[in-house]
Design a protein around this motif. Structure first.
Motif, PDB file in Angstrom:
ATOM      1  N   GLU A  22      -3.638  -4.416   0.117  1.00  0.00           N
ATOM      2  CA  GLU A  22      -3.747  -2.973   0.329  1.00  0.00           C
ATOM      3  C   GLU A  22      -2.357  -2.371   0.465  1.00  0.00           C
ATOM      4  O   GLU A  22      -2.059  -1.337  -0.129  1.00  0.00           O
ATOM      5  CB  GLU A  22      -4.582  -2.662   1.569  1.00  0.00           C
ATOM      6  N   GLU A  23      -1.506  -3.033   1.227  1.00  0.00           N
ATOM      7  CA  GLU A  23      -0.144  -2.512   1.398  1.00  0.00           C
ATOM      8  C   GLU A  23       0.586  -2.438   0.063  1.00  0.00           C
ATOM      9  O   GLU A  23       1.235  -1.443  -0.249  1.00  0.00           O
ATOM     10  CB  GLU A  23       0.645  -3.369   2.385  1.00  0.00           C
ATOM     11  N   LYS A  24       0.458  -3.463  -0.763  1.00  0.00           N
ATOM     12  CA  LYS A  24       1.106  -3.464  -2.074  1.00  0.00           C
ATOM     13  C   LYS A  24       0.528  -2.371  -2.977  1.00  0.00           C
ATOM     14  O   LYS A  24       1.253  -1.752  -3.752  1.00  0.00           O
ATOM     15  CB  LYS A  24       0.957  -4.827  -2.746  1.00  0.00           C
ATOM     16  N   ALA A  25      -0.763  -2.147  -2.878  1.00  0.00           N
ATOM     17  CA  ALA A  25      -1.427  -1.177  -3.752  1.00  0.00           C
ATOM     18  C   ALA A  25      -1.169   0.266  -3.334  1.00  0.00           C
ATOM     19  O   ALA A  25      -1.013   1.137  -4.189  1.00  0.00           O
ATOM     20  CB  ALA A  25      -2.932  -1.445  -3.780  1.00  0.00           C
ATOM     21  N   ILE A  26      -1.136   0.521  -2.038  1.00  0.00           N
ATOM     22  CA  ILE A  26      -1.034   1.923  -1.610  1.00  0.00           C
ATOM     23  C   ILE A  26       0.375   2.379  -1.286  1.00  0.00           C
ATOM     24  O   ILE A  26       0.652   3.565  -1.322  1.00  0.00           O
ATOM     25  CB  ILE A  26      -1.989   2.246  -0.439  1.00  0.00           C
ATOM     26  N   GLU A  29       5.882   3.725  -5.124  1.00  0.00           N
ATOM     27  CA  GLU A  29       7.182   4.408  -5.143  1.00  0.00           C
ATOM     28  C   GLU A  29       7.076   5.790  -4.481  1.00  0.00           C
ATOM     29  O   GLU A  29       7.948   6.196  -3.717  1.00  0.00           O
ATOM     30  CB  GLU A  29       7.679   4.533  -6.593  1.00  0.00           C
ATOM     31  N   GLU A  30       5.987   6.485  -4.751  1.00  0.00           N
ATOM     32  CA  GLU A  30       5.794   7.822  -4.180  1.00  0.00           C
ATOM     33  C   GLU A  30       5.642   7.782  -2.655  1.00  0.00           C
ATOM     34  O   GLU A  30       6.048   8.709  -1.964  1.00  0.00           O
ATOM     35  CB  GLU A  30       4.560   8.480  -4.806  1.00  0.00           C
ATOM     36  N   PHE A  31       5.046   6.712  -2.139  1.00  0.00           N
ATOM     37  CA  PHE A  31       4.765   6.628  -0.707  1.00  0.00           C
ATOM     38  C   PHE A  31       5.545   5.495  -0.035  1.00  0.00           C
ATOM     39  O   PHE A  31       5.099   4.931   0.960  1.00  0.00           O
ATOM     40  CB  PHE A  31       3.258   6.454  -0.487  1.00  0.00           C
ATOM     41  N   LYS A  32       6.711   5.191  -0.550  1.00  0.00           N
ATOM     42  CA  LYS A  32       7.497   4.078  -0.026  1.00  0.00           C
ATOM     43  C   LYS A  32       8.093   4.354   1.351  1.00  0.00           C
ATOM     44  O   LYS A  32       8.557   3.438   2.014  1.00  0.00           O
ATOM     45  CB  LYS A  32       8.595   3.682  -1.005  1.00  0.00           C
ATOM     46  N   ASP A  33       8.063   5.613   1.787  1.00  0.00           N
ATOM     47  CA  ASP A  33       8.644   5.963   3.080  1.00  0.00           C
ATOM     48  C   ASP A  33       7.676   5.803   4.254  1.00  0.00           C
ATOM     49  O   ASP A  33       8.016   6.120   5.388  1.00  0.00           O
ATOM     50  CB  ASP A  33       9.205   7.389   3.048  1.00  0.00           C
ATOM     51  N   ILE A  34       6.457   5.312   3.967  1.00  0.00           N
ATOM     52  CA  ILE A  34       5.490   5.091   5.051  1.00  0.00           C
ATOM     53  C   ILE A  34       4.941   3.674   4.986  1.00  0.00           C
ATOM     54  O   ILE A  34       5.055   3.004   3.961  1.00  0.00           O
ATOM     55  CB  ILE A  34       4.330   6.127   5.021  1.00  0.00           C
ATOM     56  N   SER A  35       4.326   3.264   6.084  1.00  0.00           N
ATOM     57  CA  SER A  35       3.749   1.921   6.181  1.00  0.00           C
ATOM     58  C   SER A  35       2.237   1.979   5.986  1.00  0.00           C
ATOM     59  O   SER A  35       1.635   3.061   5.952  1.00  0.00           O
ATOM     60  CB  SER A  35       4.061   1.320   7.549  1.00  0.00           C
ATOM     61  N   ASN A  36       1.646   0.809   5.914  1.00  0.00           N
ATOM     62  CA  ASN A  36       0.193   0.701   5.846  1.00  0.00           C
ATOM     63  C   ASN A  36      -0.435   1.332   7.098  1.00  0.00           C
ATOM     64  O   ASN A  36      -1.456   2.026   7.011  1.00  0.00           O
ATOM     65  CB  ASN A  36      -0.182  -0.778   5.713  1.00  0.00           C
ATOM     66  N   ASN A  37       0.176   1.087   8.262  1.00  0.00           N
ATOM     67  CA  ASN A  37      -0.328   1.702   9.495  1.00  0.00           C
ATOM     68  C   ASN A  37      -0.264   3.219   9.419  1.00  0.00           C
ATOM     69  O   ASN A  37      -1.190   3.907   9.864  1.00  0.00           O
ATOM     70  CB  ASN A  37       0.461   1.205  10.712  1.00  0.00           C
ATOM     71  N   ASP A  38       0.836   3.750   8.869  1.00  0.00           N
ATOM     72  CA  ASP A  38       0.956   5.200   8.698  1.00  0.00           C
ATOM     73  C   ASP A  38      -0.168   5.727   7.813  1.00  0.00           C
ATOM     74  O   ASP A  38      -0.746   6.781   8.085  1.00  0.00           O
ATOM     75  CB  ASP A  38       2.297   5.563   8.062  1.00  0.00           C
ATOM     76  N   THR A  69       4.420   8.286  18.643  1.00  0.00           N
ATOM     77  CA  THR A  69       5.603   7.835  17.912  1.00  0.00           C
ATOM     78  C   THR A  69       5.369   7.873  16.408  1.00  0.00           C
ATOM     79  O   THR A  69       6.211   8.367  15.651  1.00  0.00           O
ATOM     80  CB  THR A  69       5.995   6.408  18.348  1.00  0.00           C
ATOM     81  N   SER A  70       4.219   7.360  15.981  1.00  0.00           N
ATOM     82  CA  SER A  70       3.906   7.352  14.545  1.00  0.00           C
ATOM     83  C   SER A  70       3.719   8.766  14.016  1.00  0.00           C
ATOM     84  O   SER A  70       4.172   9.080  12.912  1.00  0.00           O
ATOM     85  CB  SER A  70       2.650   6.527  14.283  1.00  0.00           C
ATOM     86  N   VAL A  71       3.064   9.608  14.794  1.00  0.00           N
ATOM     87  CA  VAL A  71       2.851  10.991  14.358  1.00  0.00           C
ATOM     88  C   VAL A  71       4.195  11.713  14.246  1.00  0.00           C
ATOM     89  O   VAL A  71       4.433  12.453  13.283  1.00  0.00           O
ATOM     90  CB  VAL A  71       1.875  11.731  15.291  1.00  0.00           C
ATOM     91  N   ASN A  72       5.093  11.489  15.203  1.00  0.00           N
ATOM     92  CA  ASN A  72       6.431  12.102  15.117  1.00  0.00           C
ATOM     93  C   ASN A  72       7.099  11.739  13.796  1.00  0.00           C
ATOM     94  O   ASN A  72       7.675  12.594  13.119  1.00  0.00           O
ATOM     95  CB  ASN A  72       7.323  11.648  16.271  1.00  0.00           C
ATOM     96  N   SER A  73       7.010  10.465  13.430  1.00  0.00           N
ATOM     97  CA  SER A  73       7.611   9.998  12.183  1.00  0.00           C
ATOM     98  C   SER A  73       6.946  10.663  10.975  1.00  0.00           C
ATOM     99  O   SER A  73       7.629  11.110  10.044  1.00  0.00           O
ATOM    100  CB  SER A  73       7.486   8.472  12.093  1.00  0.00           C
ATOM    101  N   LEU A  74       5.620  10.736  10.988  1.00  0.00           N
ATOM    102  CA  LEU A  74       4.900  11.347   9.869  1.00  0.00           C
ATOM    103  C   LEU A  74       5.149  12.848   9.778  1.00  0.00           C
ATOM    104  O   LEU A  74       5.152  13.418   8.681  1.00  0.00           O
ATOM    105  CB  LEU A  74       3.405  11.039   9.973  1.00  0.00           C
ATOM    106  N   VAL A  75       5.373  13.498  10.906  1.00  0.00           N
ATOM    107  CA  VAL A  75       5.739  14.921  10.899  1.00  0.00           C
ATOM    108  C   VAL A  75       7.134  15.070  10.287  1.00  0.00           C
ATOM    109  O   VAL A  75       7.358  15.934   9.423  1.00  0.00           O
ATOM    110  CB  VAL A  75       5.679  15.519  12.329  1.00  0.00           C
ATOM    111  N   ASN A  76       8.068  14.221  10.708  1.00  0.00           N
ATOM    112  CA  ASN A  76       9.438  14.280  10.169  1.00  0.00           C
ATOM    113  C   ASN A  76       9.468  14.024   8.667  1.00  0.00           C
ATOM    114  O   ASN A  76      10.299  14.583   7.953  1.00  0.00           O
ATOM    115  CB  ASN A  76      10.350  13.275  10.873  1.00  0.00           C
ATOM    116  N   LYS A  77       8.547  13.188   8.189  1.00  0.00           N
ATOM    117  CA  LYS A  77       8.490  12.861   6.756  1.00  0.00           C
ATOM    118  C   LYS A  77       7.614  13.836   5.981  1.00  0.00           C
ATOM    119  O   LYS A  77       7.385  13.673   4.789  1.00  0.00           O
ATOM    120  CB  LYS A  77       7.978  11.431   6.569  1.00  0.00           C
TER     121      LYS A  77
END
Length: 148
Positions: A22-26, A29-38, A69-77
């Motif tokens: 799933e991590e490899k699939a999702i 390149e477009e979403f390389k700035d986030i993790s599977n958890n994100d 913490t994760s939401v802060n990161s996703l807001v910043n991104k």
């Protein structure tokens, strides 16, 4: 290997394979700035506009503090925006931005492909058996913590 051992082997390896694939699939390149958890936080926020931090944390089975913490990161991104309630300033809403919506649909598409791959290999009379099996497994996981 007997049927019991085979089922055990499949289950043990399947969970790890799903997570890794799933991590490899999702995470493209477009979403390389986030993790599977994100991506799963984005999924939990969903498409509505009424998701609060508390609601999202509950869906994910984590504390609101852990989610922050994760939401802060996703807001910043620029995947999420955070807004305080007008009527109760303690309530914080989170919603997807356009970029977050694209990630949401990308993740949803992967899940649809995964489900389609399973369902298309089954006859109509096999689907109820699979549903029963998966429900039993789901009930085991939901009840496992309470058994300890």
């Amino acid at each position: 290997m007997n049927a019991y051992e085979t089922i055990n082997d499949i289950l043990v390896h399947l969970f790890n394979e799903i997570w890794e694939l799933e991590e490899k699939a999702i995470i493209t390149e477009e979403f390389k700035d986030i993790s599977n958890n994100d991506m799963h936080i984005i999924e939990a926020v969903g498409l509505g506009s009424d998701s609060t931090m508390s609601m999202v944390a509950r869906k994910l089975g984590i504390t609101a503090g852990s989610l922050t913490t994760s939401v802060n990161s996703l807001v910043n991104k620029k995947y999420l925006v955070r807004e305080r309630s007008e009527s109760d300033r303690r309530v914080v809403y989170v919603r997807l931005t356009e970029k977050g919506r694209k990630a949401f649909f990308h993740h949803k598409d992967y899940h649809m492909q995964m489900t389609d791959a399973v369902v298309k290999s089954l006859d109509a009379d096999e689907i109820p058996v699979l549903l029963k099996t998966l429900n039993s497994l789901s009930e085991f996981f939901r009840g496992y913590e309470t058994k300890k």
